[in-house]
Design a protein around this motif. Structure first.
Motif, PDB file in Angstrom:
ATOM      1  N   UNK A 102      -1.775   9.151   9.386  1.00 51.09           N
ATOM      2  CA  UNK A 102      -3.211   9.364   9.425  1.00 51.09           C
ATOM      3  C   UNK A 102      -3.874   8.919   8.133  1.00 51.09           C
ATOM      4  N   UNK A 103      -3.212   9.162   7.011  1.00 48.79           N
ATOM      5  CA  UNK A 103      -3.758   8.731   5.731  1.00 48.79           C
ATOM      6  C   UNK A 103      -3.779   7.205   5.641  1.00 48.79           C
ATOM      7  N   UNK A 104      -2.739   6.564   6.139  1.00 44.09           N
ATOM      8  CA  UNK A 104      -2.699   5.087   6.133  1.00 44.09           C
ATOM      9  C   UNK A 104      -3.872   4.509   6.922  1.00 44.09           C
ATOM     10  N   UNK A 105      -4.217   5.144   8.053  1.00 50.64           N
ATOM     11  CA  UNK A 105      -5.357   4.683   8.857  1.00 50.64           C
ATOM     12  C   UNK A 105      -6.669   4.874   8.094  1.00 50.64           C
ATOM     13  N   UNK A 106      -6.769   5.991   7.370  1.00 48.28           N
ATOM     14  CA  UNK A 106      -7.965   6.231   6.570  1.00 48.28           C
ATOM     15  C   UNK A 106      -8.116   5.190   5.469  1.00 48.28           C
ATOM     16  N   UNK A 107      -7.002   4.853   4.826  1.00 43.09           N
ATOM     17  CA  UNK A 107      -7.019   3.826   3.777  1.00 43.09           C
ATOM     18  C   UNK A 107      -7.469   2.486   4.356  1.00 43.09           C
ATOM     19  N   UNK A 108      -6.971   2.165   5.563  1.00 46.34           N
ATOM     20  CA  UNK A 108      -7.322   0.900   6.214  1.00 46.34           C
ATOM     21  C   UNK A 108      -8.803   0.839   6.568  1.00 46.34           C
ATOM     22  N   UNK A 109      -9.359   1.967   7.025  1.00 50.70           N
ATOM     23  CA  UNK A 109     -10.745   1.987   7.471  1.00 50.70           C
ATOM     24  C   UNK A 109     -11.715   2.263   6.324  1.00 50.70           C
ATOM     25  N   UNK A 110     -11.385   3.230   5.453  1.00 58.19           N
ATOM     26  CA  UNK A 110     -12.324   3.697   4.433  1.00 58.19           C
ATOM     27  C   UNK A 110     -12.142   3.031   3.071  1.00 58.19           C
ATOM     28  N   UNK A 111     -11.012   2.382   2.853  1.00 61.46           N
ATOM     29  CA  UNK A 111     -10.823   1.705   1.576  1.00 61.46           C
ATOM     30  C   UNK A 111      -9.700   2.297   0.734  1.00 61.46           C
ATOM     31  N   UNK A 112      -9.360   1.583  -0.331  1.00 69.07           N
ATOM     32  CA  UNK A 112      -8.202   1.945  -1.168  1.00 69.07           C
ATOM     33  C   UNK A 112      -8.392   3.219  -1.983  1.00 69.07           C
ATOM     34  N   UNK A 113      -9.621   3.723  -2.080  1.00 67.84           N
ATOM     35  CA  UNK A 113      -9.857   4.964  -2.843  1.00 67.84           C
ATOM     36  C   UNK A 113      -9.049   6.124  -2.268  1.00 67.84           C
ATOM     37  N   UNK A 114      -8.765   6.071  -0.976  1.00 68.56           N
ATOM     38  CA  UNK A 114      -8.033   7.159  -0.331  1.00 68.56           C
ATOM     39  C   UNK A 114      -6.543   7.148  -0.683  1.00 68.56           C
ATOM     40  N   UNK A 115      -6.081   6.115  -1.356  1.00 71.94           N
ATOM     41  CA  UNK A 115      -4.678   6.079  -1.787  1.00 71.94           C
ATOM     42  C   UNK A 115      -4.370   7.167  -2.810  1.00 71.94           C
ATOM     43  N   UNK A 116      -5.421   7.721  -3.409  1.00 70.09           N
ATOM     44  CA  UNK A 116      -5.239   8.811  -4.380  1.00 70.09           C
ATOM     45  C   UNK A 116      -4.578  10.032  -3.751  1.00 70.09           C
ATOM     46  N   UNK A 117      -4.690  10.149  -2.426  1.00 67.96           N
ATOM     47  CA  UNK A 117      -4.171  11.321  -1.734  1.00 67.96           C
ATOM     48  C   UNK A 117      -2.776  11.111  -1.152  1.00 67.96           C
ATOM     49  N   UNK A 118      -2.127  10.033  -1.538  1.00 66.14           N
ATOM     50  CA  UNK A 118      -0.772   9.798  -1.035  1.00 66.14           C
ATOM     51  C   UNK A 118       0.225  10.768  -1.683  1.00 66.14           C
ATOM     52  N   UNK A 119       1.312  10.996  -0.960  1.00 69.98           N
ATOM     53  CA  UNK A 119       2.342  11.900  -1.486  1.00 69.98           C
ATOM     54  C   UNK A 119       1.993  13.358  -1.302  1.00 69.98           C
ATOM     55  N   UNK A 120       2.290  14.182  -2.311  1.00 63.56           N
ATOM     56  CA  UNK A 120       2.057  15.626  -2.219  1.00 63.56           C
ATOM     57  C   UNK A 120       0.573  15.988  -2.193  1.00 63.56           C
ATOM     58  N   UNK A 121      -0.282  15.046  -2.594  1.00 59.98           N
ATOM     59  CA  UNK A 121      -1.724  15.330  -2.618  1.00 59.98           C
ATOM     60  C   UNK A 121      -2.377  15.140  -1.247  1.00 59.98           C
ATOM     61  N   UNK A 122      -1.588  14.740  -0.262  1.00 58.72           N
ATOM     62  CA  UNK A 122      -2.124  14.491   1.090  1.00 58.72           C
ATOM     63  C   UNK A 122      -2.635  15.795   1.699  1.00 58.72           C
ATOM     64  N   UNK A 123      -3.961  15.887   1.975  1.00 59.15           N
ATOM     65  CA  UNK A 123      -4.521  17.145   2.504  1.00 59.15           C
ATOM     66  C   UNK A 123      -4.490  17.231   4.037  1.00 59.15           C
ATOM     67  N   UNK A 124      -3.997  16.185   4.692  1.00 62.03           N
ATOM     68  CA  UNK A 124      -4.054  16.124   6.144  1.00 62.03           C
ATOM     69  C   UNK A 124      -2.930  16.933   6.798  1.00 62.03           C
TER      70      UNK A 124
END
Length: 308
Positions: free
Chosen positions: A111-133
């Protein structure tokens, strides 16, 4: 019978040439009408197709609680990897609901990968343990109208954190899709009626200019069917000739529109009607409607001159 048909056919072609400017006026009117009809019907059919796609894309998204590992056969307990007793507990509960077509697992990483694809690379900050999804199951129903009942059933499962399906927006989408399909057909029918009216009046002008010719044919004893034949064929020729340019426009412009708009739609699991299917169907429709409307318009215009 066959010889009479060919005689009428030749006579209709001669009439087209003999009444040059009147023929041009009739062809131009029919051509414009068919072009507008082709554009309108193309828009309506593709709008209805997109509405259906939107209906079919309405899915139930079931989010799992953070402490649930429904898609893992083994889990870590007290530092050791052990068999997960609750493996696929939610999955099985969802598949057992009525009117469920399929259940697909979607991890929070996907789900985070889809957000990065649609919303932009800023969402890469939430990868790993920071993923709130949350991990989730995407549920497809056997028909769009069952979305609400399936969502209600999913909410009753203990390990489920939240269920999303659009709520009131989904109902509005379904209502809008029905309106588009219903009024699209009404609009197309109305446009065909207007086309017949315009074309019959245009052809009537050409027939009025030849009323003396018709009167002479009646005076020498020609039957109504014999008089009507060349005019019906002439109307068919007008419709056939007038359909050439609208058919060419559909052939060129629809493919251009498909190439321009469909890539963006495809990202949302939507699609216009494929040109390989739509274009031949639409071109055939334009020619058939042109010939039929031309003949009907000519027949309607002839009625007053064939009354005894």
């Amino acid at each position: 019978m066959i010889s009479r048909f060919f005689r009428h056919l030749i006579e209709s072609l001669k009439s087209l040439k003999r009444n040059g400017w009147m023929t041009v006026a009739a062809v131009s009117t029919v051509m414009i009408t068919l072009s507008l009809m082709a554009i309108f019907i193309s828009v309506i059919l593709n709008t209805a197709k997109l509405a259906t796609d939107i209906e079919n894309n309405v899915r139930v998204t079931v989010y799992l609680r953070k402490d649930t590992a429904d898609n893992s056969e083994r889990v870590i307990q007290e530092g050791q990897e052990v068999q997960n007793e609750n493996y696929h507990k939610v999955y099985n509960a969802l598949t057992n609901l009525s009117n469920v077509k399929s259940v697909t697992f979607s991890s929070k990483e996907e789900q985070l990968d889809k957000l990065v694809e649609v919303m932009g690379s800023d969402w890469k900050l939430y990868q790993g343990d920071a993923n709130p999804l949350y991990d989730a199951y995407v549920v497809d129903t056997t028909a769009p109208e069952y979305v609400t009942s399936v969502a209600d059933g999913a909410k009753s499962i203990e390990e489920v954190s939240e269920v999303e399906y659009g709520g009131a927006n989904t109902k509005r989408i379904f209502a809008l899709a029905n309106i588009i399909r219903t009024w699209g057909l009404v609009g197309a029918g109305l446009l065909v009626f207007i086309a017949i009216f315009l074309i019959s009046n245009t052809i009537r002008i050409t027939i009025i200019s030849r009323s003396r010719e018709i009167q002479i044919m009646r005076l020498v004893g020609a039957k109504n069917g014999y008089i009507r034949g060349p005019f019906l064929l002439e109307g068919a020729w007008i419709g056939l000739i007038a359909a050439i340019i609208p058919a060419g426009l559909v052939y060129v412009l629809y493919d251009m529109a498909y190439q321009a708009f469909n890539p963006a739609l495809a990202k949302q699991n939507l699609s216009m009607i494929v040109p390989d299917t739509f274009v031949p169907m639409m071109i055939a429709f334009i020619f058939v409607v042109g010939i039929i409307i031309g003949s009907i318009g000519s027949g309607i215009s002839m009625r007053r001159y064939l009354k005894i």
